[in-house]
Every structure is written in C-alpha cells, then in structure tokens.
Design an enzyme around this catalytic site. Structure first.
Site, mmCIF file in Angstrom:
data_model
loop_
_atom_site.group_PDB
_atom_site.id
_atom_site.type_symbol
_atom_site.label_atom_id
_atom_site.label_comp_id
_atom_site.label_asym_id
_atom_site.label_seq_id
_atom_site.Cartn_x
_atom_site.Cartn_y
_atom_site.Cartn_z
ATOM 1 N N SER A 70 -7.068 18.127 3.320
ATOM 2 C CA SER A 70 -7.233 17.228 4.463
ATOM 3 C C SER A 70 -8.707 16.880 4.571
ATOM 4 O O SER A 70 -9.534 17.775 4.747
ATOM 5 C CB SER A 70 -6.741 17.881 5.758
ATOM 6 O OG SER A 70 -7.017 17.051 6.872
ATOM 7 N N LYS A 71 -9.036 15.599 4.456
ATOM 8 C CA LYS A 71 -10.441 15.189 4.468
ATOM 9 C C LYS A 71 -11.132 15.619 5.764
ATOM 10 O O LYS A 71 -12.235 16.161 5.750
ATOM 11 C CB LYS A 71 -10.555 13.681 4.280
ATOM 12 C CG LYS A 71 -11.983 13.193 4.156
ATOM 13 C CD LYS A 71 -12.052 11.664 4.078
ATOM 14 C CE LYS A 71 -11.452 11.135 2.818
ATOM 15 N NZ LYS A 71 -11.637 9.664 2.693
ATOM 16 N N THR B 23 -8.046 17.628 10.258
ATOM 17 C CA THR B 23 -7.421 17.397 11.560
ATOM 18 C C THR B 23 -6.048 16.735 11.437
ATOM 19 O O THR B 23 -5.397 16.515 12.468
ATOM 20 C CB THR B 23 -8.313 16.506 12.448
ATOM 21 O OG1 THR B 23 -8.527 15.247 11.787
ATOM 22 C CG2 THR B 23 -9.649 17.166 12.743
ATOM 23 N N GLU C 95 0.138 17.002 10.734
ATOM 24 C CA GLU C 95 1.198 17.617 9.940
ATOM 25 C C GLU C 95 0.638 18.652 8.973
ATOM 26 O O GLU C 95 1.175 19.753 8.823
ATOM 27 C CB GLU C 95 1.973 16.542 9.169
ATOM 28 C CG GLU C 95 2.622 15.483 10.044
ATOM 29 C CD GLU C 95 1.746 14.266 10.250
ATOM 30 O OE1 GLU C 95 2.304 13.186 10.503
ATOM 31 O OE2 GLU C 95 0.510 14.388 10.148
ATOM 32 N N GLY D 275 -7.501 8.284 0.680
ATOM 33 C CA GLY D 275 -6.502 9.274 0.287
ATOM 34 C C GLY D 275 -5.617 8.819 -0.849
ATOM 35 O O GLY D 275 -5.358 9.567 -1.801
ATOM 36 N N ARG D 276 -5.155 7.558 -0.799
ATOM 37 C CA ARG D 276 -4.239 7.063 -1.833
ATOM 38 C C ARG D 276 -4.950 6.801 -3.152
ATOM 39 O O ARG D 276 -4.303 6.549 -4.167
ATOM 40 C CB ARG D 276 -3.534 5.809 -1.331
ATOM 41 C CG ARG D 276 -4.472 4.694 -0.891
ATOM 42 C CD ARG D 276 -3.726 3.619 -0.114
ATOM 43 N NE ARG D 276 -4.592 2.576 0.410
ATOM 44 C CZ ARG D 276 -5.269 2.656 1.549
ATOM 45 N NH1 ARG D 276 -5.207 3.761 2.268
ATOM 46 N NH2 ARG D 276 -6.014 1.650 1.971
ATOM 47 N N GLU E 180 0.174 0.578 1.751
ATOM 48 C CA GLU E 180 -0.863 0.980 2.696
ATOM 49 C C GLU E 180 -2.144 0.189 2.457
ATOM 50 O O GLU E 180 -2.908 -0.071 3.391
ATOM 51 C CB GLU E 180 -1.139 2.484 2.579
ATOM 52 C CG GLU E 180 -1.970 3.043 3.722
ATOM 53 C CD GLU E 180 -2.002 4.559 3.753
ATOM 54 O OE1 GLU E 180 -1.247 5.156 4.537
ATOM 55 O OE2 GLU E 180 -2.777 5.154 2.974
ATOM 56 N N HIS F 219 22.278 1.986 -11.877
ATOM 57 C CA HIS F 219 23.520 2.349 -11.205
ATOM 58 C C HIS F 219 23.293 2.555 -9.712
ATOM 59 O O HIS F 219 24.102 3.191 -9.043
ATOM 60 C CB HIS F 219 24.095 3.618 -11.840
ATOM 61 C CG HIS F 219 24.495 3.423 -13.270
ATOM 62 N ND1 HIS F 219 25.759 3.031 -13.649
ATOM 63 C CD2 HIS F 219 23.779 3.525 -14.422
ATOM 64 C CE1 HIS F 219 25.814 2.919 -14.969
ATOM 65 N NE2 HIS F 219 24.625 3.208 -15.467
ATOM 66 N N LYS G 241 0.492 7.621 15.291
ATOM 67 C CA LYS G 241 -0.022 8.987 15.422
ATOM 68 C C LYS G 241 -0.505 9.257 16.840
ATOM 69 O O LYS G 241 -0.309 10.350 17.380
ATOM 70 C CB LYS G 241 -1.151 9.229 14.414
ATOM 71 C CG LYS G 241 -0.691 9.234 12.969
ATOM 72 C CD LYS G 241 -1.705 9.849 12.035
ATOM 73 C CE LYS G 241 -2.978 9.067 11.966
ATOM 74 N NZ LYS G 241 -3.901 9.593 10.945
#
Length: 723
Positions: free
Chosen positions: A319-320, A323, A326, A384-385, A471, A502, A627
């Site tokens: 987590s950067k 905080t 989740e 993050g991504r 995002e 399928h 959030k």
C-alpha cells in the site's frame, strides 16, 4: 523599403488582421489591432523607428511564409481538380499546420475542431460502407497493415482500416503532439497534471547505465536500482535460508496483501511464470508458494490462509500510503493470524511481515510494527496499475521465482520502452495499437473491446488490462478540464481462448460489434501430442487462433448457407454478417522476457490513447467518491453495532440505501469474530513430495558449497529428512 512595409503592416491591421510574430529573439512581442484607431506595440525599450524596422523585417518574412501557405492551398486545389484526392488532402493538412504555427489561425481547443479529426470523421463514413470480406484478399493491403519487433508480429489487416486510414491517424497523432508527449513522459516531465507528478514507470525497468532522470532533484535511476538491489538481497536471503521465521523455520509461503494495481499485475505475471517449464519443475521454485490476498471479503482471507503454517509464512503488505482501507484491514487480520499462532512478541511481525510503501508512509509502517529494513520503497510517480516493475511486483515474484527471473521480465519491458520511444509511428507497435483503439472508439463508435490470449498461462491478463485501460482512460474531461465532446474509453473484458469461444463469442459473431485482440504464441509452455491424435494440442489451440479473426471479418452469407443446403427457415439464424474488426499479436513464446514485452506493450497502448484523446491517463479521481461514502456508511454501521445509533436515525441516506442497510443490519449475524482471535485455524501443510524434498536438499547443498547459507541449513535438512 522598410517604411513602405510598415505602412502595409498598418493597413493590414486596420483591416482587422492579427499576427503573432515568430522572431525567437522577441517571443513576447505581440502585435494586435483592437480597432482601426488604436495600435498596441509591446517590445521592450526600443525606439519607434527601431520597432518599425524590426517589425518590417518580421512582416516581410511572415508574408513570405503566408505566401507559401497560399501556394500550398493552390497546389491542393490543383490536385483535387486533377483527381489526386489523397495528395490534395495531405497538402491541405500541411498548409493548416503551417497556419497554426505562424499564428495565422488559432489552434483548436478541442481535438474535434482540428482538420485532422474532421477528415477522419468523413473518412469513417466511407469505411463503414466497406466490407472486410471485399478487401481481405488484397495481399498488398494485408502486408502493409503489419508491423514487427523482435519476433512479435502485429497483424491489423482484419481491422476496418486502409492505408489511407492509417495516414490520417498518423496525421492526427502528430497534430496531437504524440511524439512530444512520449518524450516528455520518458524525461520525467510532470505530465500527471492533476497530481503534479511525473509518470516514470519506464524508469522501473531502466538499465543502471542509463542517463540519470531527475525528479524534484532526485536521480530516480539510482533510487530504482537501490530498491531492486535490496529486493535481490532479501529474496536471496529467504531462498538461501538466511532469513527465517520467528521460530526458526524457513520461509516457504508468501502472501501478498494488496488490492487493485497492487495485485492484478503481479498476479497476472505469477500465473504466467508458474507454468513455464523452466520455472515450474520439481525444484526450489516449487518449494515456495505465492498467494494474493486482495478482497476484504472474509472468504478471501479464509481461502488464502486456511492451509498455511504461520511459522513459515511471510506477509507482504502493499500500500503506497498505508491507508488503503481494504488492504489495511486484511493486513491487520494477517497480523492477528500470526499473533494467534506465535504470540505478540515484536519479533513475530519483524520476521514475518514486510511492506511495499512510499517514503511518506514510513511513520504508519513503523506504527504497524514493520521494521524499516523490511520496507521496500516505491514512489509517487508510479501509479498502482503501472507498478508491476516496482517492488510491488519485484518482491513477491523474486521470492517465488528468483531475482534473475524477474530481471529477464524487466529486460523484455525495457525493450518495448525503447521501441516505443524511438521507433517511427508507422512501425511502432504500441502506437499502432493505440491509434486503432482511438479509431474504433471515437470514429467507428465501438464502445467495447475484448482481449483474447490463446494461452492459459495468460488467464489473468484480461483482468490486468481491464484496470490498466479503464482506470487510465475512463475520463470525462481533458487535461485542462474541458468536458470532452467525443467518445473515449471502451469497456475492456476478456478470457483465454478457447474458453471465451464457449462463453461470449456468440455475441462477438452475431451481437453488437466488439473489436477483438487475439494474442497467440508460436511455442507452447508445454508440448503435448497424445498418441493417436492427428495434431498436437497446441496446434488445435492455434487453429482456433487463426480461424476466429477470419470468421469475424468475413462471416457467412445467406447465399452460401443455401448453397450448403441449409433449411431456408434457418438461414436468418445462421447468417454471419461479418465485418467485425480484430487484430492479432503472434509472439514467439510465453517466457519472462516476452511477458515483460506484453506488459509494456499494453501500458504504452493505453498511454497512446490518452495522449491522442488529450486526457490524463495517470490519475484516478473516479475511485474517490465511492470510498468516501463507504467510510461514512462504515461509521454508521459501527455505531449501530456498538449501540450508539439506532436504525431510525440514519439520516443523510436516501430511502433506498437506508432500507437496504436496515435490512442488512437487522438480519445479519453479530460479529463472527471474537475480538483478538481470527475465527479460523490453519490446517497443517501437506507433506512435501519425495522428489521435491530431494530437489530442495540438493539446492541447499549447492548453496552451502558457495557459502551462502548459515546454520539454518541444518534445520531445513533435518526438517525434510524427518519427513
């Protein structure tokens, strides 16, 4: 002569003309006419005569350039009259660009106001009347619509484009300053304008010998390689037995706790690595188990931890800011799980928990109990991504597969970075894919896109691309805050072939048009040819890879069905209209190097689309409101659980949400967890197979010869000899 030019200049002003002088030594000089009676000249402390002479010289040059524009327009008119429409349009675009640069025409505020955009809109009308089945046999066209880099072959001939389409898209790219924006990103300019940050995920896979890049006075190349070296040392210490758990057991299980970009990218790479032959054998890599805990749902906690031994498990909290709600709840749950087994001695967290976080979160990390030497930094200039190549991906993947494997992954990404930075637009794979994305979304109106990797190893790639693309480019305003007047940001989804065939291919072939991206590999990770079968399993897979784009593009007509004897009443149900666009990427194999290329290819495809659309692909304000509201609801729920608030006083919520909350709180169980104890116990780890036991023992013996393992080696040997 100069006096005469100045008189002409004043006459043109009186006619309401306006010029921006282009003399580089006088960039601040602006000459405008407000009315026939007023003239304003701003030019330092020059005398009137000096100003007149200088302006006369500038006007003379400007008139020459203006004459050249008139000449270009006359040339364009000539070509139109003689039937050379494409040449005429190219010349007209050149004249328009010159008009912008001279200031004779104000640059458009919106991309839709540019001549390049308007020409593409007009061109799209003609393309929509073209059917792919009528052009797929044109070998010249098919060959022209391909590009290759290091064995990665891109074929976009199944797209609804011609060479003329691509020329117009390249013109739009230059009009939107795509080459300049690419260079600005690589240089470390703060192109993330809403957060005033550089965008330097490319620096994460730089070579140590690359020229320095400075952000706020810090050389990020040095910072990156300092962290990578720390990851290398730590991962080797764990794999060599030097870094042990609090009770002396060797670390075997790695659990990465994170959400969004903190797990989607690393999990995609992990799933691809774990089935590669050279990394998935009965050896050291099989000894280690890597899992990801992302969802705050307690079921995910249960599934991740239920059969692990806390004494040989390492928890990585990613987590950067430290905080993320989740992630931090799951981190506290994992910490409690460790405490339940080994007690609350500080050494438990010190030996079993590490963190990937920013320097600004150092205080929160320390308060959590993680020691500073176990913190692996990543930076604000990494979204993050886009963080797979940072410690976010480096640490868990190096612990599982070894740092050398991760370095190969970085090398592949670095190769695409250099290609994206230096290759001309016409042969630049990420640029081509990005321009095709813009074409399909903004000009042909296709609002969805599917990613179809014909390799089970890439089963998590579509989920990563979902976040990366949506995002990044799910925006409603430009970089300067104006509301967009054109469609952007398709919905991305996907599934590995042939599973997707399928699942949702019925819609791809007969429902709404959804451009498809097929990814195939010449060599499989595992070769399988069952005795008695006509072809190998990989050939069967690739037969579908080649057939599906043709089926989408060409389709099947009613006449063809009738000729085959199809009952007339079934013809409408079995007719394939075709004309459904796709592109194909054919790559040599699924290994760390080419996986790095895939990652960077899609990162830069996403950035290209954002640069053309003139949006900020590197912020994500859209995730904030939900959030914030969840925090308010959480507080209300807590107050109700603690008896501080009744259901009737949940003011501030709309009736729908209030009713749903009331129903949930009235019918949900009380807390399912006794405070201080996680409500599940780990099952004993499964016995290690004799083959794996022998491989681990051999690897440890080899490490002992090199002097890399301390006394803990004996502990490992005794542990597995006893089994």
């Amino acid at each position: 002569m100069n006096h005469l030019l100045f008189v002409i200049f004043l006459f043109l002003q009186s006619r309401g003309k306006s010029f921006r002088c282009c003399d580089t030594n006088f960039k601040n000089r602006v000459v405008r006419v407000e009315s026939r009676k007023s003239t304003t000249i701003e030019d330092g402390n020059e005398s009137w005569r000096e100003q007149a002479l200088r302006l006369g010289a500038t006007l003379k040059e400007t008139m020459k350039e203006h004459a050249s524009i008139i000449h270009l327009r006359n040339v364009a008119l000539f070509h139109r009259l003689t039937g050379s429409k494409e040449v005429a349009e190219k010349v007209e675009l050149e004249a328009i660009r010159d008009s912008y640069s001279l200031g004779l025409k104000a640059p458009p505020k919106s991309a839709t106001s540019t001549a390049e955009w308007r020409r593409l809109k007009a061109h799209a009308f003609h393309i929509q009347r073209m059917h792919l089945r009528n052009v797929m046999n044109d070998s010249t066209r098919c060959q022209a619509l391909t590009a290759e880099f290091e064995g990665t072959y891109l074929d976009y001939s199944h797209m609804q484009v011609t060479r003329r389409t691509m020329d117009l898209l390249f013109a739009l790219a230059r009009r939107q300053k795509l080459p300049e924006k690419i260079q600005a990103m690589f240089k470390g300019d703060k192109i993330n304008v809403t957060e005033e940050r550089a965008v330097l995920h490319t620096a994460l896979r730089s070579s140590p010998n690359d020229p320095p890049i400075f952000v706020d006075g810090e050389n990020v190349i040095e910072q990156v390689h300092s962290v990578l070296e720390k990851v290398r040392k730590f991962s080797e210490a764990v794999r060599n037995g030097e870094q042990k758990g609090a009770t002396g057991k060797l670390i075997r299980n790695i659990v990465a706790v994170g959400i969004g970009g903190s797990y989607l990218g690393p999990e995609f790479v992990h799933e691809a690595f774990c089935t590669a032959q050279q990394y998935a054998g009965e050896g050291m890599n099989e000894f280690y188990r890597l899992r990801f805990l992302s969802n705050v749902d307690p079921v995910d906690v249960r599934r991740t931890l239920y059969d692990l031994d806390p004494e040989d498990t390492l928890i990585i909290v990613i987590s950067k800011t430290f905080t993320t709600a989740e992630t931090m709840l799951n981190a506290r749950t994992a910490r409690q799980w460790l405490w339940d087994s080994m007690g609350k001695d500080p050494s438990v967290v010190a030996c079993h928990m590490v963190a990937c976080a920013s320097t600004s979160a150092a205080g929160l990390v320390a308060d959590f109990g993680i020691v500073s030497e176990n913190v692996f930094i990543f930076w604000d200039w990494v979204g993050g991504r886009y963080s797979v190549c940072s410690s976010v991906g480096a640490l868990p993947l190096s612990l599982k597969y070894g740092f050398n494997t991760f370095e190969k992954f970085l090398s592949g990404a670095r190769a695409i970075d250099k290609h994206y930075k230096h290759a001309p637009l016409e042969r630049n794979l990420p640029v081509l894919m990005g321009l095709l994305g813009v074409w399909n979304m903004s000009f042909l109106g296709y609002k969805t896109r599917t990613i179809l990797p014909y390799s089970e190893a890439l089963l998590k790639l579509p989920a990563h691309i979902q976040q990366l693309a949506m995002e990044s480019n799910g925006k409603r305003v430009t970089t300067t805050g104006e509301e967009l007047d054109y469609e952007i940001g398709p919905v991305d989804f996907g599934e590995p072939g042939t599973n997707g065939q399928h699942s949702f291919f019925q819609l791809l072939h007969m429902g709404q048009v959804c451009p498809a991206e097929f990814i195939g590999f010449i060599e499989s990770q595992h070769h399988l040819h069952v005795e008695g079968e006509k072809i190998a399993s990989h050939d069967e897979l690739m037969a579908n890879f080649f057939a599906q784009p043709d089926a989408l593009a060409i389709g099947k007509t009613a006449d063809e069905l009738l000729a085959e004897g199809c009952p007339e009443e079934l013809v409408p149900h079995r007719t394939f209209t075709g004309n459904r666009p796709s592109l194909s990427l054919l790559m040599p194999k699924v290994n760390p190097y080419y996986l790095g290329q895939i990652l960077a290819l899609y990162e830069h495809r996403t950035a290209t689309e954002g640069f053309i659309w003139n949006i900020n692909s590197f912020d994500q304000w859209g995730v904030e409101l939900g959030k914030k509201l969840a925090t308010d609801v959480r507080n209300r729920m807590q107050n109700f659980r603690e008896g501080k608030e009744s259901l009737s006083t949940t003011s501030g919520l709309n009736p729908s949400t209030q009713h749903l909350m009331k129903r949930y709180l009235e019918h949900s169980d009380t807390l399912v967890r006794v405070k201080g104890i996680v409500n599940h116990r780990s099952k004993p780890s499964k016995p290690v197979s004799p083959i794996l036991r022998a491989a681990v023992a051999a690897a440890i013996a080899e490490n002992s010869k090199r002097g890399k393992v301390n006394g803990s080696t004996n502990h490992l040997e005794e542990k597995y000899k006893s089994k």
